[in-house]
Design an enzyme around this catalytic site. Structure first.
Site, PDB file in Angstrom:
ATOM      1  CG  ASP A 190      54.745  87.911  68.501  1.00 56.45           C
ATOM      2  OD1 ASP A 190      55.025  86.702  68.449  1.00 56.45           O
ATOM      3  OD2 ASP A 190      55.275  88.763  67.768  1.00 56.45           O
ATOM      4  CB  SER A 191      58.683  86.968  70.299  1.00 55.10           C
ATOM      5  OG  SER A 191      58.389  86.975  68.912  1.00 55.10           O
ATOM      6  CE1 TYR A 244      59.987  85.837  73.604  1.00 47.49           C
ATOM      7  CE2 TYR A 244      57.875  84.704  73.458  1.00 47.49           C
ATOM      8  CZ  TYR A 244      58.679  85.662  74.048  1.00 47.49           C
ATOM      9  OH  TYR A 244      58.189  86.425  75.075  1.00 47.49           O
ATOM     10  N   GLY A 245      62.127  82.235  68.422  1.00 51.75           N
ATOM     11  CA  GLY A 245      62.278  81.080  67.526  1.00 51.75           C
ATOM     12  C   GLY A 245      63.544  80.269  67.705  1.00 51.75           C
ATOM     13  CB  CYS A 257      54.156  84.029  69.462  1.00 46.19           C
ATOM     14  SG  CYS A 257      55.859  83.478  69.253  1.00 46.19           S
ATOM     15  CG  ASN A 258      53.170  80.423  64.212  1.00 39.30           C
ATOM     16  OD1 ASN A 258      52.422  79.585  63.768  1.00 39.30           O
ATOM     17  ND2 ASN A 258      53.072  81.696  63.862  1.00 39.30           N
ATOM     18  CB  THR A 259      58.168  80.258  68.753  1.00 41.02           C
ATOM     19  OG1 THR A 259      58.547  80.569  67.411  1.00 41.02           O
ATOM     20  CG2 THR A 259      59.267  79.460  69.412  1.00 41.02           C
ATOM     21  CD  GLU A 291      61.484  91.733  64.173  1.00 43.10           C
ATOM     22  OE1 GLU A 291      62.320  92.347  64.823  1.00 43.10           O
ATOM     23  OE2 GLU A 291      60.532  91.108  64.680  1.00 43.10           O
ATOM     24  CB  CYS A 346      56.812  82.385  61.244  1.00 44.26           C
ATOM     25  SG  CYS A 346      57.732  83.766  61.938  1.00 44.26           S
ATOM     26  CB  THR A 347      53.745  86.279  63.936  1.00 41.95           C
ATOM     27  OG1 THR A 347      55.117  86.353  64.340  1.00 41.95           O
ATOM     28  CG2 THR A 347      52.949  85.517  64.961  1.00 41.95           C
ATOM     29  CG  HIS A 348      57.969  88.301  61.633  1.00 43.06           C
ATOM     30  ND1 HIS A 348      57.645  87.801  62.873  1.00 43.06           N
ATOM     31  CD2 HIS A 348      58.742  89.385  61.842  1.00 43.06           C
ATOM     32  CE1 HIS A 348      58.220  88.555  63.800  1.00 43.06           C
ATOM     33  NE2 HIS A 348      58.889  89.520  63.206  1.00 43.06           N
TER      34      HIS A 348
HETATM   35  N1  DGL Z   1      56.616  85.454  66.593  1.00 47.77           N
HETATM   36  C1  DGL Z   1      57.513  84.374  66.255  1.00 47.77           C
HETATM   37  C2  DGL Z   1      56.728  83.182  65.726  1.00 47.77           C
HETATM   38  O1  DGL Z   1      55.638  83.309  65.208  1.00 47.77           O
HETATM   39  C3  DGL Z   1      58.560  84.804  65.243  1.00 47.77           C
HETATM   40  C4  DGL Z   1      59.604  85.728  65.775  1.00 47.77           C
HETATM   41  C5  DGL Z   1      60.478  85.094  66.837  1.00 47.77           C
HETATM   42  O2  DGL Z   1      61.290  84.196  66.538  1.00 47.77           O
HETATM   43  O3  DGL Z   1      60.320  85.470  67.983  1.00 47.77           O
HETATM   44  O4  DGL Z   1      57.188  82.082  65.814  1.00 47.77           O
END
Ligand code: DGL
Length: 271
Positions: free
Chosen positions: A10-11, A42-43, A73-75, A152, A184-186
């Site tokens: 993940d990011s 990453y988003g 990570c979704n992005t 975060e 989104c993972t968060h």
């Molecule tokens: N992990 C990213 C996602 O799920 C979210 C955090 C980021 O923007 O890197 O898209």
């Protein structure tokens, strides 16, 4: 090969929500987790950049002999998975397709909401994947970029986060969306807050849960299930980051079922 670990990346810390689901559902699997804490978020980055980052991370994970990869990570799933999949000789799974599939299967009103980073929403990947399952489903998608830094910061219950989330979710409250993908993972860490804002009539989909189920099937299909002895004490998990290992461990220890005391720093640009 079946005793080798699964690589999860993940990011940064967000993918720990996916790792946590894998730990719960597949407790015998070893995990090598990489969080790109030096280059998060990453988003807000371009597709080319995310593909380059993902390739580097996969090259690193392969040095740890991973038998399969989870793009947690979704992005990165939105921007890089389709490009990198054909380049690999091991199975790979992202979080978007499993989440989109279950949403398409469970909506009753035929109206699905998606929230995610700017990159994920801009890619339209959830909309297009849901349309492949059922072209009659309407998808309402909204980027919620402020939620990642709030999570975060640890402000999971703070009134500022409630205010920001309520503002982002307003269009869904005014629609008859009955299913919302936390794309989104968060966001699963804000689940109870999102539930309070949206009410019980909206089903919240956590792609992490579906991804762990998808990983199980993927390992079965490729004869890669670890059927060895399970220590189930967290010792078969390894964590690597590209920066700020201490901060990562603090976050991880708040959300994982096991305490981790060893996170190693990697110079990811060297891969
Ligand atoms: N992990 C990213 C996602 O799920 C979210 C955090 C980021 O923007 O890197 O898209």
């Amino acid at each position: 090969m079946k005793y080798e670990p699964v690589g999860v990346f993940d990011s940064g810390v967000g993918g720990l929500t996916v790792a946590r689901e894998i730990m719960r559902q597949l407790p015998k699997e070893r995990i090598v987790y990489f969080g790109d804490t030096a280059r998060v978020p990453y988003g807000s980055k371009s597709q080319e950049t995310i593909i380059r980052y993902s390739r580097q991370i996969i090259r690193f994970l392969k040095t740890r002999n991973v038998k399969a990869i989870v793009v947690a990570c979704n992005t990165a799933s939105a921007f890089a998975l389709d490009t990198i999949q054909p380049e690999l000789d091991i199975p790979i799974i992202g979080v978007v397709k499993p989440g989109a599939k279950i949403a398409a299967e469970t909506t009753r009103s035929g109206k699905v909401g998606v929230i995610g980073t700017e990159g994920t929403i801009r890619s339209r990947i959830y909309t297009e994947t849901i349309a492949k399952h059922d072209p009659n489903i309407q998808v309402m998608a909204k980027a919620c970029p402020l939620l990642v830094p709030l999570v975060e910061e640890g402000w999971l219950k703070d009134k500022i986060t409630v205010e920001v989330a309520t503002r982002y979710l307003q269009p869904f409250l005014e629609s008859d969306v009955d299913t919302l993908i936390m794309g989104c993972t968060h966001y699963p860490l804000l689940r109870s807050m999102l539930r309070r804002i949206l009410g019980n009539q909206v089903n919240l989909v956590n792609p992490a849960y579906e991804t762990a189920r998808g990983l199980k099937r993927l390992l079965q299909d490729n004869d890669l299930v670890n059927d060895g002895k399970c220590t189930a004490d967290g010792k078969h998990y390894e964590f690597y980051v590209s920066d700020a290992a201490e901060k990562f461990m603090e976050f991880a220890n708040n959300i994982l079922p096991y305490d981790i005391d060893n996170t190693q720093l990697i110079h990811i640009e060297e891969y």
